[in-house]
Each structure stands twice: as structure tokens, then as C-alpha cells.
Scaffold this active site. Structure first.
Site, PDB file in Angstrom:
ATOM      1  CG  ASP A 169       4.930  -8.477  -5.316  1.00 36.73           C
ATOM      2  OD1 ASP A 169       4.902  -7.625  -6.082  1.00 36.73           O
ATOM      3  OD2 ASP A 169       4.126  -8.768  -4.031  1.00 36.73           O
ATOM      4  CG  HIS A 170       5.409  -3.780  -4.447  1.00 37.08           C
ATOM      5  ND1 HIS A 170       3.981  -5.253  -4.239  1.00 37.08           N
ATOM      6  CD2 HIS A 170       5.098  -2.994  -5.032  1.00 37.08           C
ATOM      7  CE1 HIS A 170       3.224  -4.681  -4.651  1.00 37.08           C
ATOM      8  NE2 HIS A 170       3.118  -3.116  -5.047  1.00 37.08           N
ATOM      9  CD  GLU A 199       2.608  -6.273 -11.915  1.00 34.89           C
ATOM     10  OE1 GLU A 199       2.418  -7.129 -12.516  1.00 34.89           O
ATOM     11  OE2 GLU A 199       2.229  -5.956 -11.111  1.00 34.89           O
ATOM     12  CE  LYS A 219      -1.037  -4.301   1.444  1.00 36.79           C
ATOM     13  NZ  LYS A 219      -0.500  -4.981   0.875  1.00 36.79           N
ATOM     14  CG  HIS A 232      -0.445  -4.755  -6.999  1.00 33.95           C
ATOM     15  ND1 HIS A 232       1.149  -3.809  -7.358  1.00 33.95           N
ATOM     16  CD2 HIS A 232       0.121  -5.083  -8.370  1.00 33.95           C
ATOM     17  CE1 HIS A 232       2.268  -4.186  -7.812  1.00 33.95           C
ATOM     18  NE2 HIS A 232       1.050  -5.310  -8.588  1.00 33.95           N
TER      19      HIS A 232
HETATM   20 ZN    ZN Z   1       1.711  -2.443  -5.200  1.00 38.98          ZN
END
Ligand code: ZN
Length: 478
Positions: A158-159, A256, A298, A330
Site C-alpha cells: 500500500d502507498h 492501483e 483517519k 482511501h
Molecule cells: Zn491514500
């Protein structure tokens, strides 16, 4: 669901883990509070099936849960290895920073057709939790084996921001890469600073109308200059990574494109421009994560104008359909007020990522079962907050957090309904886990012991909490 165990070859076996490989029985069992893989009843020459293990009486082998043994497990039982699934209608990322949430996720995803990405972690999260991608994937493999989950799951690097990190995740068998293009997005450039537009952009876009479902997108010179100024480098970066790792199809993985970690909102025109340029450059991708209007902070609900959000995401979703990929949302945990909109305007085709909310549920279990430990951690988090804030964009107001000296033990779990407490505990996870006195962890070992002892409580909490996400997104159980 309550975990079932049974006596098997003299071991306290996890019933759903019992599998055959050739003449051997391979299963997981608990011994002295530790979990092992056991191989029994195998008479052939390769009795240990390639696992590193110790031989016990009667030709029984006991194997520790090491990385090497996880690799063997993935080889002989392929359903314990990740697969691609990002192109399925609904997929969800379930970043489990602690390596203990998958059993609860399995309880939930056994009951629907959503493709779960059980392993999902960014490099930042790896660093803050002192974990490696090996650990992240192995924890999922062991949980999937133990629970007998055979429906398939994904693993998301991820990221990721560099070719080196992309290669690291892919080489371990991760089946999805989220490329974070934010370092190449030029937020601060304004259109006036672009002197001349490249001819290819003028020919392709200037004053042309692109009809996407019921919306007409038209690029004025000003807007086209802005698209070019902000996204040209990011597009080149994504194309470069694609050509290095995906074009040859050497790895079984989905791609992605993440353009969300920036200050300025991705307008529908900019989304269209970026996607169109990527596709023209030959880049094939399954999802794009735009930066939506409003704030996706978040662990708390959406902040912003929900009407404007609906208007814009409707166009984003149409653009994604037009090109044949899905929108990726996200920081998707706890966005309850916009979940119904997301489910509806995407026509039930989306990827959504959650991570910290799984940690928050684990901390809620602490507040329920060991109030004094929770109080210690809460007080520490308040002192660590300023440091943690450097890594996350949040608008937490510590003054809105009640003094826990005045909160009864029984009321501690309700603190997790308070957004400021949620963010306090959410972003300090790395500091909490790594906090040491001399050389010993202050909280980490006690926390893991507590979570082991209260496993079913955590599982049920995840089923309920992530289940509420799915319900509002319009996912029904099968
Ligand atoms: Zn993100």
C-alpha cells in the site's frame, strides 16, 4: 463465531485447519499456549513436506510459525497464498497493523461476495509497527489456514513510492500494488506558470467535449494547463513503474494509481485527464484513488459538504466506468454518512481501504477488559500525540477529550464514540506499541497477551464494526 478445537493425534487441534496433503494430515494445534503446524500420518520419504520442524513421537512433526514454513504452506495449500481480486465488483482493504485481525475478518467475509484484501500495509505502517512485508503476509497465511478460509484474498503493497518497494512487495507474492504518486504531483503549480502547452495535449483536449454518461467534460486552455502542470510528472512516474513491473506480466498483481495523498482536490477534469493519459501510455490499472472533496480523516466520519461530495463522486464514478476501472476510496474507515452514496453512485463497484479502525477496535477491547491498562495507554498517548501528528493529517482537539480520571471504568469503552479520542488513539499506535522503558516494551507484550486471551471478543467486534461498513455500502450477505 467461537473458535472450535478438538483432540486430533493427541493435539488440541483447530478443527477447520485439518487438511490432507498426500497421505499426511496437516493442521494447526495449540501446545502450551503456542500455535504450531503439525504433520501427522505421513509415511513417505519426504515426511516433513519441506517444512522446517522437529520430529516427535510416532512420526509426528511439529513446525513453528516461521516465514519459511509460511512459504511452504502457501506452496502446498495455494488457497493460503494471496490472489488477484481488485477487478471484482466489490473489494475491501483491511490493513491489520497488529497481525491479529484476520480471523475476525474471515468470520465476516465468509458470509458475502466481497473480495477481501487481508494483507495491506504501507511502508510508513511497517516502520511504525516494526514489521516487514514477510510478517504481514505470513500472519494472514497462518490465519487463513487456521480458519480454513478458501475463498481467496489479496495482499496490497500500500502507498508505495519507489521502484525498490514495489519490487520488494511483488517478490514476496503481493497481488496488488498501490502506487502513491503524491511526490510527483505538483500541487503548487498554477496554470499561469505553464508557458506553452505541448501540442499533443492541445490536439487531444483543447476545447473538445468528452461526453461521459450524462456529463460533458470540456477543457478550457486554463484548465488544460492546470491538468498538465499538476499531473504530467505523476503520469510519467506511474507509466515508468508500470513498464518496469507490470507490462511483462511477470507478476500476478493488480495496479492501483493513488493520487489522493495531496492537498488539492482532484477535479473530475483532472481525473479524466490523468486516466486518459495513463491509458494512452499503455498503462493498465484496476483502480484509481482520487483526492475527493471534503476530508477523509483517519478513523472518523466524513467531514465536509455531503451534497458536493455526491455531485463530484457521481462524475468520478462515471469516468471510472467509462474507462473500465473502479474508484478506490482511501481512509475509508468509519465514513458512515457517505457510505450509502458511495455504494449507489458507483453502482456497487468500488474498492475501499480501511486500516486504523481495526486497531481502534482492538483498543476498545482493551478498554472493556482491562481498564487500568487502557488508562495507562490513554495517558501515554496524550503525551505522544504531538510527535504522532507529524505523520498524519488530523484536526484533533485534545481539549474535547474528557479527563479519564473522571470517567468510570464501565464508561471507558464509550470513549471510542468520541472523534477526538478516536484520533488520539488512532495515530499514536506506533508510539504506543514501541514505547520502551530501558529495553523492555511498556505496553506491547501486555497488549498482545490481552488480545490472545480475548480473541473471540475482538473477532466479534470486527464482525460488527466492519460489517456495519458493508451494510451501509449496500453489500448483502450471501
Ligand atoms: Zn491514500
Amino acid at each position: 463465531m467461537i473458535r472450535k478445537s478438538m483432540q486430533y493425534y493427541g493435539y488440541e487441534a483447530y478443527e477447520k485447519s485439518i487438511n490432507n496433503f498426500g497421505s499426511a494430515s496437516v493442521f494447526m494445534a495449540k501446545e502450551n499456549n503456542q500455535t504450531f503446524i503439525i504433520i501427522a500420518g505421513n509415511g513417505n520419504s519426504d515426511a516433513a513436506l519441506g517444512f522446517s520442524c522437529e520430529e516427535r513421537d510416532n512420526g509426528i512433526f511439529r513446525c513453528e510459525l516461521t516465514h519459511k514454513n509460511a512459504c511452504v504452506l502457501r506452496k502446498i495449500f495455494p488457497w493460503t497464498a494471496p490472489v488477484r481480486g481488485l477487478r471484482k465488483p466489490v473489494s475491501i482493504g483491511l490493513g491489520d497493523r497488529l497481525g491479529i485481525a484476520t480471523a475476525g475478518h474471515i468470520d465476516l467475509f465468509e458470509k458475502n461476495d466481497v473480495f477481501p484484501v487481508f494483507a495491506q500495509q504501507s511502508i510508513r505502517e511497517l516502520n511504525l509497527t516494526n514489521r516487514t512485508y514477510e510478517d504481514v503476509l505470513d500472519a494472514v497465511t497462518f490465519a487463513v489456514f487456521r480458519e480454513g478460509y478458501k475463498k481467496g484474498f489479496g495482499a496490497d503493497g500500500d502507498h508505495l513510492k519507489t521502484a525498490k518497494d514495489v519490487e520488494y512487495a511483488l517478490s514476496l507474492g503481493f497481488t496488488m500494488i498501490t502506487l502513491d504518486c503524491s511526490d510527483h504531483i505538483k500541487n503548487n503549480v498554477n496554470a499561469d506558470s505553464v508557458s506553452a502547452l505541448p501540442k499533443k495535449y492541445i490536439d487531444k483536449y483543447l476545447n473538445k467535449t468528452f461526453s461521459i454518461e450524462s456529463v460533458d467534460l470540456v477543457f478550457t486552455e486554463q484548465e488544460l494547463k492546470q491538468c498538465a502542470a499538476i499531473y504530467t510528472d505523476a503520469i510519467a512516474f506511474a507509466a515508468d513503474i508500470y513498464n518496469k513491473f507490470f507490462a511483462s506480466k511477470k507478476y500476478e498483481a493488480d495496479f492501483e494509481i493513488s493520487i489522493d495523498e495531496t492537498i488539492s482536490v482532484t477535479t473530475p477534469l483532472q481525473h479524466f485527464f490523468t486516466a486518459n493519459e495513463l491509458i494512452d501510455a499503455g498503462v493498465s490499472f484496476a483502480t484509481i484513488a482520487p483526492r475527493f472533496c471534503g476530508e477523509f480523516q483517519k478513523g472518523i466520519d466524513y467531514i465536509g459538504d455531503t451534497i458536493q461530495f455526491e455531485k463530484e463522486i457521481t462524475i468520478h464514478a462515471a469516468i471510472a466506468r467509462h474507462f473500465g476501472y473502479k474508484l478506490s476510496i482511501h481512509s475509508g474507515s468509519d465514513k458512515f454518512s457517505v457510505f450509502p452514496v458511495i455504494g449507489r453512485v458507483t453502482q456497487g463497484q468500488f474498492h475501499i481501504k480501511t486500516a486504523g479502525t481495526n486497531w481502534l477496535e482492538a483498543m476498545r477491547v482493551v478498554a472493556v477488559t482491562d481498564p487500568s491498562l487502557y488508562r495507562e495507554i490513554h495517558s501515554y498517548a496524550l503525551t505522544a500525540f504531538a510527535e504522532a501528528r507529524k505523520y498524519y493529517h488530523v484536526t484533533t482537539d485534545l481539549s474535547k477529550i474528557p479527563d479519564i480520571a473522571n470517567v468510570n471504568d464501565t464508561e471507558l469503552p464509550a470513549l471510542f464514540e468520541n472523534n477526538d479520542v478516536r484520533q488520539l488513539i488512532h495515530i499514536t499506535y506506533g508510539l504506543i506499541l514501541n514505547h520502551k522503558k530501558n529495553t523492555a516494551y511498556v505496553f506491547k507484550d501486555r497488549l498482545y497477551k490481552l488480545w490472545r486471551q480475548n480473541e473471540n471478543l475482538y473477532r466479534n467486534a470486527l464482525v460488527k464494526h466492519i460489517g456495519r461498513h458493508l451494510e451501509l455500502l449496500g453489500v448483502t450477505n450471501t
